[in-house]
Design a protein around this motif. Sequence first.
Motif, mmCIF file in Angstrom:
data_model
loop_
_atom_site.group_PDB
_atom_site.id
_atom_site.type_symbol
_atom_site.label_atom_id
_atom_site.label_comp_id
_atom_site.label_asym_id
_atom_site.label_seq_id
_atom_site.Cartn_x
_atom_site.Cartn_y
_atom_site.Cartn_z
ATOM 1 N N SER A 244 31.584 -15.516 -13.629
ATOM 2 C CA SER A 244 30.519 -16.296 -13.006
ATOM 3 C C SER A 244 29.171 -15.788 -13.485
ATOM 4 C CB SER A 244 30.615 -16.187 -11.479
ATOM 5 O OG SER A 244 31.834 -16.713 -11.029
ATOM 6 N N PHE A 245 28.363 -16.696 -14.061
ATOM 7 C CA PHE A 245 27.020 -16.358 -14.507
ATOM 8 C C PHE A 245 27.017 -15.112 -15.388
ATOM 9 C CE2 PHE A 245 25.133 -18.515 -10.505
ATOM 10 C CZ PHE A 245 25.282 -19.742 -11.111
ATOM 11 N N VAL B 227 31.883 -19.137 -23.115
ATOM 12 C CA VAL B 227 32.552 -18.831 -21.863
ATOM 13 C C VAL B 227 33.955 -18.376 -22.182
ATOM 14 C CG1 VAL B 227 33.344 -19.695 -19.650
ATOM 15 C CG2 VAL B 227 31.186 -20.506 -20.596
ATOM 16 N N ASN B 228 34.328 -17.196 -21.701
ATOM 17 C CA ASN B 228 35.662 -16.678 -21.939
ATOM 18 C C ASN B 228 36.585 -17.118 -20.821
ATOM 19 O OD1 ASN B 228 34.851 -15.264 -24.254
ATOM 20 N ND2 ASN B 228 34.045 -13.589 -22.987
ATOM 21 N N LEU C 119 21.538 -16.514 -25.054
ATOM 22 C CA LEU C 119 20.559 -15.451 -25.258
ATOM 23 C C LEU C 119 21.233 -14.084 -25.213
ATOM 24 C CD1 LEU C 119 17.696 -16.788 -22.947
ATOM 25 C CD2 LEU C 119 17.904 -17.047 -25.427
ATOM 26 N N ASP C 120 20.645 -13.124 -25.930
ATOM 27 C CA ASP C 120 21.161 -11.759 -25.910
ATOM 28 C C ASP C 120 20.762 -11.006 -24.646
ATOM 29 O OD1 ASP C 120 22.403 -12.024 -28.369
ATOM 30 O OD2 ASP C 120 20.617 -11.410 -29.487
ATOM 31 N N MET C 121 19.691 -11.441 -23.969
ATOM 32 C CA MET C 121 19.256 -10.760 -22.755
ATOM 33 C C MET C 121 20.301 -10.902 -21.656
ATOM 34 S SD MET C 121 16.370 -13.282 -21.044
ATOM 35 C CE MET C 121 15.360 -13.366 -22.515
ATOM 36 N N THR C 122 20.333 -9.926 -20.765
ATOM 37 C CA THR C 122 21.285 -9.949 -19.663
ATOM 38 C C THR C 122 20.869 -10.968 -18.617
ATOM 39 O OG1 THR C 122 20.118 -8.217 -18.439
ATOM 40 C CG2 THR C 122 21.775 -7.504 -20.031
ATOM 41 N N VAL C 123 21.798 -11.288 -17.723
ATOM 42 C CA VAL C 123 21.498 -12.210 -16.640
ATOM 43 C C VAL C 123 20.401 -11.633 -15.744
ATOM 44 C CG1 VAL C 123 22.461 -13.338 -14.592
ATOM 45 C CG2 VAL C 123 23.800 -13.231 -16.695
ATOM 46 N N ILE D 115 24.989 -19.845 -17.624
ATOM 47 C CA ILE D 115 26.263 -20.529 -17.851
ATOM 48 C C ILE D 115 27.254 -20.095 -16.788
ATOM 49 C CG2 ILE D 115 28.138 -20.885 -19.485
ATOM 50 C CD1 ILE D 115 26.194 -20.242 -21.730
ATOM 51 N N SER D 116 27.832 -21.059 -16.096
ATOM 52 C CA SER D 116 28.813 -20.735 -15.058
ATOM 53 C C SER D 116 30.235 -20.868 -15.597
ATOM 54 C CB SER D 116 28.611 -21.627 -13.825
ATOM 55 O OG SER D 116 28.617 -23.002 -14.203
ATOM 56 N N THR D 117 30.654 -22.066 -15.960
ATOM 57 C CA THR D 117 32.017 -22.284 -16.441
ATOM 58 C C THR D 117 32.030 -23.445 -17.428
ATOM 59 O OG1 THR D 117 32.515 -23.829 -14.645
ATOM 60 C CG2 THR D 117 33.077 -21.508 -14.277
#
Length: 243
Positions: free
Chosen positions: A135-136, A231-232, A200-204, A155-157
């Motif tokens: 999630s996120f 999304v994995n 983006l490379d930045m974290t959530v 991105i959620s799912t």
Amino acid sequence: MLEPLDPHNEDTERKKSGLLGSLRASFLTGIVVIAPIGLTVYLLWTIMGWIDSVVLPLVPGPWRPEQYIGINLRGVGVIFFILFTIIIGWVAKGLIGRSMLRWAEGLVDQMPVVRSIYNGLKQIAETVFAQQDSSFEKACLVEYPSKGIYAIGFISTNAKGEVNRVAGGAEPLLSVFVPTTPNPTSGFLLFFKQSEVTVLDMTVEDAAKLVISAGLVYPDDLPKKEPAPLVNIPDKVARESWR
């Protein structure tokens, strides 16, 4: 006739302005240090007080520590809430607890309005707490609300079911939450094709800081990484989402 300038007075003025500038810089530095700490303590203190006001009236009098020490301790309601939640979770995992839970859910299913509210909240809770690993997990850029205007999203799912079947076409859709500024808890659920989403490379956490600060706090620019899947999700779930 002009009087000659006194070098001594000029040095005094420069020293005064330098002293005032140093005090101003120190004051602003102190504000930068104190403000986050003060706001964090204030929010935690307020949340604990709110939980205490809801939980403590439900706790029997003999169980409240203020009855014995004469002091109203902030946070006691939080401790009772955590212990109660742990006990409920432990009971719910047992055979008797599962039977009682099924009986209660069957009773709720017979109530039209309550059923919709309960099922919706249950699904949200299961998604947020039981699937934290997916999630996120990525921040992204999307063109919203129109072409050429970019917004931060999370991105959620992968979109599934009817939404993906109707709007996805040959390319799968992604569910993207676009938060509002400065309150990221509200926003819009939007569906974009994978090619329209830039990861983006930045974290959530860094993206959330950027949203909350209204663009004032930017994370450090990280070196470009190899592109990763958006999304994995397990292959089985991915195949089912296309049906």
